[in-house]
Design an enzyme around this catalytic site. Sequence first.
Site: not given
Length: 518
Positions: A184, A216, A382
């Site tokens: 990521d 994230h 996600s």
Amino acid sequence: MRGALAGLSLATLATASPVLVNSIHNDAAPIISASNAKEIADNYMIKFKDHVTQNLAAEHHGWVQDLHEKTQVAKTELRKRSQSPMVDDIFNGLKHTYNIAGGLMGYAGHFDEDVIEQIRRHPDVELVERDQEVHVLGSESEVEKNAPWGLARISHRDSLSFGTFNKYLYTEDGGEGVDVYVVDTGTNVDHVDFEGRASWGKTIPQGDADEDGNGHGTHCSGTVAGKKYGVAKKAHVKAVKVLRSNGSGSMSDVVKGVEYAAESHLEQVSITKKGKRKGFKGSTANMSLGGGKSPILDKAVNAAVDAGIHFAVAAGNDNADSCNYSPAAAENAVTVGASTLADERAYFSNYGKCNDIFAPGLNIQSTWIGSKYAVNTISGTSMASPHVAGLLAYLLSLQPAKDSAFAVADISPKKLKANLISIATVGALTDVPSNTANILAWNGGGESNYSAIVEKGGYKATHRPTMLEEIESEAKVASKKVYSEGDELAHKVAELTEKVEDLIAGELKDMFRELKRE
């Protein structure tokens, strides 16, 4: 005839999917482009044919870099002789080489048109794919809630109620002995929720820092293995940074990150066999990112799974067919769609036959960047995928360690995926298209025996009032009570008003009589 048949099959592929294939000429390898993605100019990924060995690959890498350098020198010299103005067309050549457990061999680079045409004609090359931008699959931040409802949902069969809303049923040592590669934007490894169980693995984008500048990846890592926010609260997180701080990057860097995860896992398997690591139980990985259809990325993920990594990937946030996106289309991975607190398919979640399972993905609270205490609440597939990556780690940890006297045969990724699906809650969600598996992830409800969990099998959801429906029902009862009591009060007020009016009328009559007498 062979070339004609190949051209026909590729043309059919181009019309049936978002993958476009350039016309093939002189038996050259095809150039594949994703119609639903933004290409990175003059950047390519190349896949070797299956016959290519490591030695042949090394020779080819040397050949292509030499070809690139000679082409650059020749063009520069030609430009000088012709006195043409200098233009910014410098190409960087070879960028990455790939060998993912023998399942995917190839390379990526920045090449001009002449070089790529010669690469296409090389007998070792199967296909050329234009590199493309990849991005995280989250959406805008939401107002933070006090508890991670997603954890509660995957540990209960029926819809959450006031009695189960904040209760996550789990095994205390869930995740222990398992490494989780979060591919990521990186991870805030110093966050207190990781308790020192997060470490930096590798940064793939050239020149980027070993830190999560986006948040994230940290959020995903927290859902996987955080003490408060995580599914597998004892797992070890390995940060693999493939996207930059703006949440985007290149497909070729993502493939390289997958290769790193596979190689690192195989290294841990090797040192465990040599007795240099105790208690290792396996590896899982999470990729909450996506782009257009990429056969090379799908192949990379499948190869990593074949190497032994249990992979969870996000289905995507386009409310579209997940088969048209990568890595969602990688058949060996577990592709995860997003559900809501009300047990609906999230409005943004992709769907289709490539979806394997659903998990909570709307308004999910987890770890963040900025400090070692930061949290944030965001939404997306996600956020759903790391619930499943954590669940894979959780279930793996219920097995004896590989170096234990009680060790059993490894659970293959294919077997664990099948078991994960077999124990899921069936028919729990609404707004799920007919061609999509309507199953919701479940962790066993706190059971610590893996075999016992599997033996329980699936569960057909029964409709019980959700928490939102409970609120609505209680509101209606309260409304009726208020209405009833209000009606009674109004009646009493009317009676009192009538009495007051009669009293005032009587007083006025008496007053007028007195005035007339005067």
